[in-house]
Design an enzyme around this catalytic site. Structure first.
Site, PDB file in Angstrom:
ATOM      1  N   THR A  59       0.836  -1.205   0.000  1.00 40.69           N
ATOM      2  CA  THR A  59       0.000   0.000   0.000  1.00 40.69           C
ATOM      3  C   THR A  59       0.871   1.256   0.000  1.00 40.69           C
ATOM      4  O   THR A  59       2.088   1.186   0.187  1.00 40.69           O
ATOM      5  CB  THR A  59      -0.921   0.054   1.239  1.00 40.69           C
ATOM      6  OG1 THR A  59      -0.110   0.269   2.399  1.00 40.69           O
ATOM      7  CG2 THR A  59      -1.715  -1.242   1.402  1.00 40.69           C
ATOM      8  N   CYS A  60       0.201   2.417  -0.160  1.00 42.27           N
ATOM      9  CA  CYS A  60       0.935   3.675  -0.197  1.00 42.27           C
ATOM     10  C   CYS A  60       1.189   4.262   1.183  1.00 42.27           C
ATOM     11  O   CYS A  60       1.744   5.356   1.303  1.00 42.27           O
ATOM     12  CB  CYS A  60       0.172   4.690  -1.044  1.00 42.27           C
ATOM     13  SG  CYS A  60       0.358   4.355  -2.789  1.00 42.27           S
ATOM     14  N   ASP A  61       0.775   3.567   2.222  1.00 40.68           N
ATOM     15  CA  ASP A  61       0.944   4.089   3.573  1.00 40.68           C
ATOM     16  C   ASP A  61       2.325   3.717   4.107  1.00 40.68           C
ATOM     17  O   ASP A  61       2.735   2.557   4.017  1.00 40.68           O
ATOM     18  CB  ASP A  61      -0.141   3.508   4.475  1.00 40.68           C
ATOM     19  CG  ASP A  61      -0.161   4.160   5.841  1.00 40.68           C
ATOM     20  OD1 ASP A  61       0.784   4.914   6.159  1.00 40.68           O
ATOM     21  OD2 ASP A  61      -1.125   3.920   6.589  1.00 40.68           O
ATOM     22  N   ASN A  79      -6.781   0.627   0.485  1.00 40.97           N
ATOM     23  CA  ASN A  79      -6.042   1.016  -0.719  1.00 40.97           C
ATOM     24  C   ASN A  79      -6.388   0.127  -1.925  1.00 40.97           C
ATOM     25  O   ASN A  79      -5.686   0.091  -2.920  1.00 40.97           O
ATOM     26  CB  ASN A  79      -4.533   0.929  -0.435  1.00 40.97           C
ATOM     27  CG  ASN A  79      -3.741   2.125  -0.960  1.00 40.97           C
ATOM     28  OD1 ASN A  79      -2.532   2.186  -0.785  1.00 40.97           O
ATOM     29  ND2 ASN A  79      -4.398   3.068  -1.596  1.00 40.97           N
TER      30      ASN A  79
END
Ligand SMILES: *Cc1c(COP(=O)(O)O)cnc(C)c1O
Length: 380
Positions: A328-330, A368
């Site tokens: 994910t982008c986290d 996401n």
């Protein structure tokens, strides 16, 4: 144990990310528990991994179940509802304890028709149970020491020793049936004295209740917390069992039923995650692998369970310390900042992580847009 060859074949057949459950291992863990704690009936704590296939395998092996929500109750109920030859009231208590001390009114209304066994730890709950689930059997949850547990639970639940018998007597005066006591020493407890102390405290409460006129308690639930062998520092169950058995035999007459609620111990070693490297970078001089599973998915235990899992490569080669990121982008989606992996792995290569069966896929999200890993049951 599922071999590395089998894991790779499964990944080729089904793609990744995979969450592979070994049902032989579930049966082995149940048998180990039973062998070392012969007096104790295991009520598998469904929250550790609520997959119905796991519940079914453990049911067939002889397990009972600890549930803490209505959906968990229904997973078990689906499997046991056709049990033959027994009065409902008998088998429901033999097979299920509803072990969440705090239950919504709606839950109690639904539960009442099953005449369930439920835990409580406060006055408000007595009022609720009397009003909405008066046919329940009650078990008082005690607050006990959680020292040295990986996941501590004592701050959220449990009646203090000083109020325990008052609560038992209040429930009895309200017309409810108090069947016994329960406790939880904290999850992944490697400090075995927690169990010894909690059993001694329970014996003390049994005695005080008798002295104050209530002698109808007939069960002790010693909860969960039995440690999974994540590494060599965890002492074997046999050693813990010796201590528990000695205390139980010393303090509790044979007619007192003994329950336990092992979650992690039953499923941790039965689960393996297989993931694929989808990206590779060097950041601040450090090698980073990006894989297709992470902390919002099968590796959620890193956050919620305070657990670290070891990543392993199927390919051998010279290693270095690297970072492994989820997809994910986290920036929270970090599996490890210090894994010792071969540095020549390529995009498309697979990694795997054993002992990840408990408190992992159960808390997967769709964050996401990434779906939870595909669950594969290996049931030979
Ligand atoms: C979570 C939980 C368990 C299972 O604990 P483990 O440490 O996984 O064995 C048992 N009983 C209760 C009440 C729980 O909340």
């Amino acid at each position: 144990m599922i071999t590395t060859e089998e894991l790779q074949e499964l990944a080729v057949t089904h793609g990744t990310p995979l969450f592979v459950i070994d049902h032989d291992e579930l049966r082995t863990n149940y048998a180990t528990f039973k062998k070392h704690l012969p007096r104790v009936q295991a009520y598998y704590a469904v929250k550790a991994n609520p997959d119905p296939a796991i519940v079914k395998t453990l049911f067939d092996a002889g397990a009972s179940f600890d549930v803490a929500s209505m959906p968990e109750f229904m997973v078990v109920h689906e499997i046991i509802k056709d049990m033959p030859d027994k009065e409902r009231q008998d088998w429901i208590w033999d097979k299920i304890i509803y072990a969440n001390p705090i239950k919504a009114n709606e839950t109690l209304i639904e539960l009442d028709k099953y005449k369930p066994l439920v835990t409580f730890d406060n006055r408000e709950e007595i009022t609720k149970i009397k009003q909405y689930a008066p046919h329940s059997g009650l078990v008082l949850r005690l607050r006990v020491t959680n020292t040295g547990a990986m996941v501590e639970l004592s701050s959220k639940f449990g009646a203090g020793p000083g109020e325990a018998v008052d609560l038992i007597l209040e429930a009895v005066q309200a017309g409810l049936a108090v069947e016994g006591l329960s406790f939880h020493v904290g999850s992944q407890t490697t400090n075995f004295e927690n169990f010894v102390q909690a059993i001694n405290l329970s014996a003390h409460i049994f005695r005080e209740a008798r002295e104050r006129g209530y002698d109808k308690m007939n069960l002790l639930d010693i909860g969960g917390g039995f440690p999974a062998p994540y590494d060599d520092s965890v002492k074997p169950l046999s050693e813990l069992a010796r201590k528990i058995n000695a205390e139980l035999d010393r303090l509790f007459a044979p007619e007192i039923e003994i329950l336990a609620e092992p979650g992690r111990f039953m499923v941790a070693t039965a689960g393996t995650a297989v993931s694929k490297i989808i990206g590779k970078a060097v950041r601040d001089g450090k090698l980073c692998y990006y894989i297709d599973d992470g902390v919002y998915h099968t590796f959620s235990g890193i956050i919620f369970d305070h657990c670290q899992y070891q990543m392993e490569s199927f390919k051998k080669g010279p290693t270095q310390i690297c970072t492994v990121f989820g997809p994910t982008c986290d920036a929270l989606d970090v599996i490890s900042m210090a894994e010792d992996l071969p540095f020549n792995l390529q995009r498309g290569d697979l990694l795997y992580s054993r002992n990840i069966g408990a408190y992992s896929g159960a808390s997967s999200t769709y964050f996401n847009g990434f779906s939870p890993a595909t669950v594969i049951h290996v049931n030979r």
